[in-house]
Design a protein around this motif. Structure first.
Motif, short mmCIF file in Angstrom:
data_model
loop_
_atom_site.label_atom_id
_atom_site.label_comp_id
_atom_site.label_asym_id
_atom_site.label_seq_id
_atom_site.Cartn_x
_atom_site.Cartn_y
_atom_site.Cartn_z
N GLU A 270 0.67 -1.37 -0.26
CA GLU A 270 0.34 0.28 -0.04
C GLU A 270 0.47 1.04 -0.05
O GLU A 270 0.68 2.29 0.89
N HIS A 303 -8.36 -3.82 -1.20
CA HIS A 303 -7.49 -3.79 0.38
C HIS A 303 -6.27 -2.48 0.58
O HIS A 303 -6.06 -1.98 1.75
N GLU A 304 -5.27 -2.57 -0.42
CA GLU A 304 -4.29 -2.11 -0.92
C GLU A 304 -4.73 -0.13 -0.66
O GLU A 304 -4.28 0.29 -0.35
N HIS A 307 -6.36 1.16 2.78
CA HIS A 307 -5.13 1.21 3.61
C HIS A 307 -4.67 2.52 3.68
O HIS A 307 -4.02 3.18 4.65
N GLU A 326 -3.92 -4.21 9.22
CA GLU A 326 -4.62 -4.81 9.11
C GLU A 326 -5.45 -5.92 9.25
O GLU A 326 -6.22 -6.06 8.32
N TYR A 387 -3.83 -11.11 10.47
CA TYR A 387 -4.94 -10.08 9.77
C TYR A 387 -6.14 -10.66 9.82
O TYR A 387 -7.02 -10.34 9.51
ZN ZN Z 1 -3.01 -5.16 4.48
#
Ligand code: ZN
Ligand code: TRP
Length: 879
Positions: A270, A303-304, A307, A326, A387
């Motif tokens: 990220e 997801h990235e 972030h 995470e 995670y």
């Molecule tokens: Zn991550």
């Protein structure tokens, strides 16, 4: 045992650094021979730093060629450097600029941390401790600085020059070089630094934020792959819109760039404004990518991107807090997928994944809390626990607080901690404050390892019309944690009456029960419902509202009743799984099945298939019996994987063979002539059809083996083709070798499709597979420096082929141990990850256990093991 503790880092020892780096000016001169990095670090002593306190910077594999403070070169006595640090003995006690020049060899960097080359492209990976391989620095996440980066590189091999933030200058640098200058206005930790230089193609697009700012979006890739990036771009735009809608979070820079590279240790990274991706999580086209690949790309792009707020704007104070970014970001990407697709299907698949990866970790020698309090090698803590369990903890918080309460807490988190490097304590504090709630006991979820076991039994008193649930929770000891505390468990539930409808009750006592949720915060509780006219069937832990192992006293009839009538789709799915599991465990323990029990399950599957209210994707998940690894975990000790394989095979045949006719009919009806589309409905249709194919082939009903080869030949997309290949190979039908050979020759030139072939090849549960894997590895053309190839071949063998990995003669264990020793010299992160496949060893039967131990002990005798591998090995043998 000095060697075991010398590198251990403890959370309790956290102290701020006596100096801070507030801004960074970097100058990269990239050439084919080497890269020179000149860093100008503006340093300030922290308040209270005593005169004469040395400044210690991190460094790794750097060649230092010059060093100066405020322009004046340092005398040799003024600094010292060793293998992992640079010490300025007595820095000025005021703001100063430290200038260093170092040389790097990206070409020889096979660890893929720091600056390295992937297919000719220079790229970086800095999380968690890679920036120290680029320049001397305070390489810790609590040092936030602004970065300005100038880079020059040969124009012919690297026409594209990218870094974080905004491009502020570019031009000709003479001698065939060109340069670019990038500036990132947002202070960030060094692990979010990124740089890319290469000859890349790209696609571009734009996104206008809610407040009307236009953001330029681009995805960079190998020339010729541009069209394969369109799905990733579409996913990015949907992610940006979703984060505004659901969390009120807008993007903050003028550009957002993504680069796809072929050699990458993880899925993606990220880096601020410049995400770098493993290309397997970017490229998609129907004839080479499966539905699973499309969904994975959508999820990881999201997801990235997410972030940017949970990780970048608000980052971690230290690496013990990794799940702060995470766990929370996985929760956010799960919610994104749930909103974009089907919530029930997403939840079921996530729980399948949690049980397959996190539960075994939590119950084995590598168990650790979601927030660990010590580590030797931080790279080994990018785990399913941090995670996935981290996401479960956030999900429980949302369940306990309700949607509005959770959002209030998130809003306060962003408001209060934006621009900070913070902790789990700070995260929990905002939810407690925003909701006026005490979360002290809830915090134990972050500190305590192990999966709680919850046992529930019920009883009904017809005379008094009362219904009682008795609940107990227990967490077994894990390495370093011999005693455990009771956790706060949100247990969503419902009572179902004899006619299949929800049942109301008059009153309730004995524990906190809100609408349809029991909050169990003690070791045990007895809850009594009054005014209950008939004996209900309880639906417990709806939506898998807490990550626990649940055992109940429900009968097979009760479970099959739930499978038909529960309004909670997760529990309908779970009920069928539970019935299958009970039968599998009975058989492993030598208890024969009754015909009635088999028929009842078979009929329930038949009804599921015939239902016209359930959707295809749900049916695909429901028509299954638990995986071998789940059965093994439930059996728990003296496990013989071959016996479990045999039992599961027999169970599949027993319950699905009687359904061959309706399954075949449904299979044929589900065929589609429509062009490929990756949406949820089309994906669900293919998932069900391919599940039926797999079951038909595995049930060995007459004529079904040829179905797979026929589907393979006629397939018009990779989803259908790969499913047919996997069905054949898994059952090792007579066609399997020919189909495998065909697939290899058709797709072998595309590395990402080759990976699928490697995985199918390595997953065949029959003798001969080790020899085939060894032959592939021995081919000099096989790239042992590429993590995707290695993981597809040997990672999937160690994690996904228990009968062969855990062979009774120990050949599987020895093969993997030898592989780890060899690859450890090239890429320690990949080696250590593959080694974690051994975590099942303590629950195996004694012969296999001894064989595994011998292989591990042999590996321990290898000299020069990396810290990554040595750490896993030590914990594996101690646990
Ligand atoms: Zn991550
Ligand atoms: N932060 C990355 C993520 O989104 C994880 C990651 C990417 C990573 N590359 C890495 C972790 C290399 C360790 C090493 O989850």
């Amino acid at each position: 045992m000095r060697t075991e503790t010398e590198h251990t880092i403890f959370l309790k020892d956290y102290t701020p650094s006596p100096y801070r780096i507030v801004s960074v000016d970097l100058d990269f001169r990239i050439t084919a021979a080497n890269t020179r990095v000149v860093a100008q670090l503006t340093v300030e002593p922290r308040e209270g730093t005593a005169p004469g306190t040395p400044l210690v910077l991190d460094g790794d594999e750097l060649t230092l060629t010059s060093i100066a403070i405020d322009g004046a070169p340092l005398a040799v006595s003024a600094y010292a450097s060793d293998a992992d640090s640079l010490t300025i003995v007595e820095p000025p006690l005021r703001r100063f600029v430290l200038e260093t020049e170092v040389f790097l060899q990206p070409e020889g960097n096979t660890k893929l941390m720091g600056l390295y080359r992937s297919s000719g492209t220079w790229c970086t990976q800095c999380e968690p401790e890679g920036f120290r391989r680029i320049t001397y620095y305070l390489d810790r996440p609590d040092n936030l600085a602004t970065f300005k980066v100038r880079m020059s590189a040969p124009l012919d091999v690297a026409p594209v020059l990218l870094a974080n933030g905004n491009l502020i200058d570019k031009g000709d640098a003479g001698d065939g070089l060109h340069y670019a200058v990038w500036e990132d206005p947002f202070p960030k930790p060094a692990y979010l630094f990124a740089l890319v230089a290469g000859d890349l193609g790209s696609i571009s697009d734009s996104f206008t934020t809610a407040s009307g700012r236009k953001v330029a979006l681009a995805i960079y890739c190998t020339h010729g792959k541009e069209e394969q990036c369109l799905w990733a771009m579409d996913s990015l735009k949907r992610s940006m819109a979703w984060d505004e809608r659901r969390f009120g979070r807008e993007y903050d820079l003028d550009v957002f760039n993504i680069v796809a590279v072929s050699d990458f240790n993880f899925g993606a990274m990220e880096n601020k404004g410049l995400n770098i991706f493993n290309d397997r999580l970017v490229f998609a086209q129907p004839d080479t990518a499966t539905d699973g690949d499309y969904e994975g790309i959508e999820r990881v792009i999201a997801h990235e991107y997410f972030h940017n707020w949970t990780g970048n704007r608000i980052t971690c104070r230290d690496w013990f807090q990794l799940c702060l970014k995470e766990g929370l970001t996985v929760y956010r990407d799960q919610e994104f997928t749930s909103d974009e697709r089907s919530r029930a299907v997403k939840r079921i698949s996530d729980v399948v994944g949690l049980r397959a990866a996190q539960f075994p970790e939590d119950g084995g020698p590598l168990a650790h809390p979601a927030r660990p309090d010590q580590y030797r090698e931080i790279n080994n803590f990018y785990t399913a626990t941090v995670y996935e369990k981290g996401a479960e903890i956030v999900r429980m918080l949302a369940t306990l607080l309700g949607e509005a309460g959770f959002r209030k807490g998130m809003d306060l988190y962003f408001e209060r901690h934006d621009g900070e490097a913070t902790t789990i304590e700070a995260f929990l504090a905002v939810f407690a404050e925003a909701n006026g709630m005490d979360l002290d006991q809830f915090k134990t979820w972050y500190l305590q390892a192990g999966t709680p076991r919850v046992t529930v039994s019920d009883s009904y008193d017809a005379a008094r019309q009362t219904y009682t649930l008795k609940l107990d929770q227990e967490t077994l000891p894990t390495p370093g944690q011999p005693t455990k505390e009771a956790l706060v468990l949100p247990i969503k539930f419902g009572l179902i009456g004899p006619n299949g409808s929800p049942m109301a009750w008059g009153g309730v006592s004995g524990a906190e029960v809100r609408d349809e949720m029991i909050v169990l915060d003690k070791a045990s509780a007895e809850i009594t419902f009054t005014g209950v006219p008939n004996k209900p069937v309880p639906s417990l832990l709806r939506g898998f509202s807490a990550p626990v192992n649940l055992t109940t006293n429900l009968t097979q009839d009760d479970q099959l009743f739930l499978a038909r009538h529960d309004s909670d789709p997760f529990n309908r799915w779970q009920a069928l799984q539970d019935v299958g599991m009970a039968l599998a465990v009975d058989a492993v323990n030598g208890k024969p099945w009754s015909d009635a029990a088999i028929k009842a399950l078979s009929d329930a599957f038949g009804d599921t298939l015939a239902s016209d209210t359930l959707d295809d994707a749900f049916k695909a998940l429901a028509l299954s019996v638990p995986a071998e690894s789940q059965i093994a975990r439930t059996v728990g000790k003296d496990v013989d994987p071959s016996r479990i394989h045999e039992v599961r095979d027999r169970l599949v045949k027993a319950v699905f063979e009687p359904l061959a006719v309706p399954m075949l009919r449904a299979y044929l009806k589900l065929a589609s002539d429509l062009p490929y589309a990756p949406d949820a409905a089309s994906t669900g249709r293919r998932a069900l059809r391919n599940r039926l194919l797999g079951l038909l082939v595995a049930s060995e009903a007459a004529g079904t083996a040829s179905l797979a080869s026929q589907q393979y030949a006629e397939a018009r997309n990779m989803t259908d083709r790969l499913a047919a290949l996997a069905a054949s190979a898994g059952a090792w039908t007579s066609d399997a070798p020919a189909l495998l050979a065909d697939f290899r020759s058709r797709f072998g030139a595309d590395p990402l499709v080759l990976d699928k072939w490697l995985t199918v090849t390595a997953s065949v549960p029959f003798d001969g597979v080790i020899e085939r894997i060894a032959a592939i590895l021995a081919d000099p053309a096989f790239p042992k420096t590429n993590p995707n190839r290695l993981r597809s071949l040997v990672g999937s063998f160690a994690m996904g082929n228990p009968t062969q990995f855990a062979r009774a003669d120990g050949a599987g264990f020895r093969f993997v141990a030898d592989f780890v020793a060899e690859v450890d010299k090239i890429n320690p992160q990949v080696a250590a990850r593959v080694l974690t496949g051994f975590r099942i060893w303590p629950m195996l039967e004694s012969g296999r256990r001894e064989a595994a131990k011998a292989a591990l002990t042999g590996l321990q005798g290898t000299s020069g093991l990396s810290r990554n591998t040595a750490d896993i090995l030590t914990r594996m043998l101690a646990g």
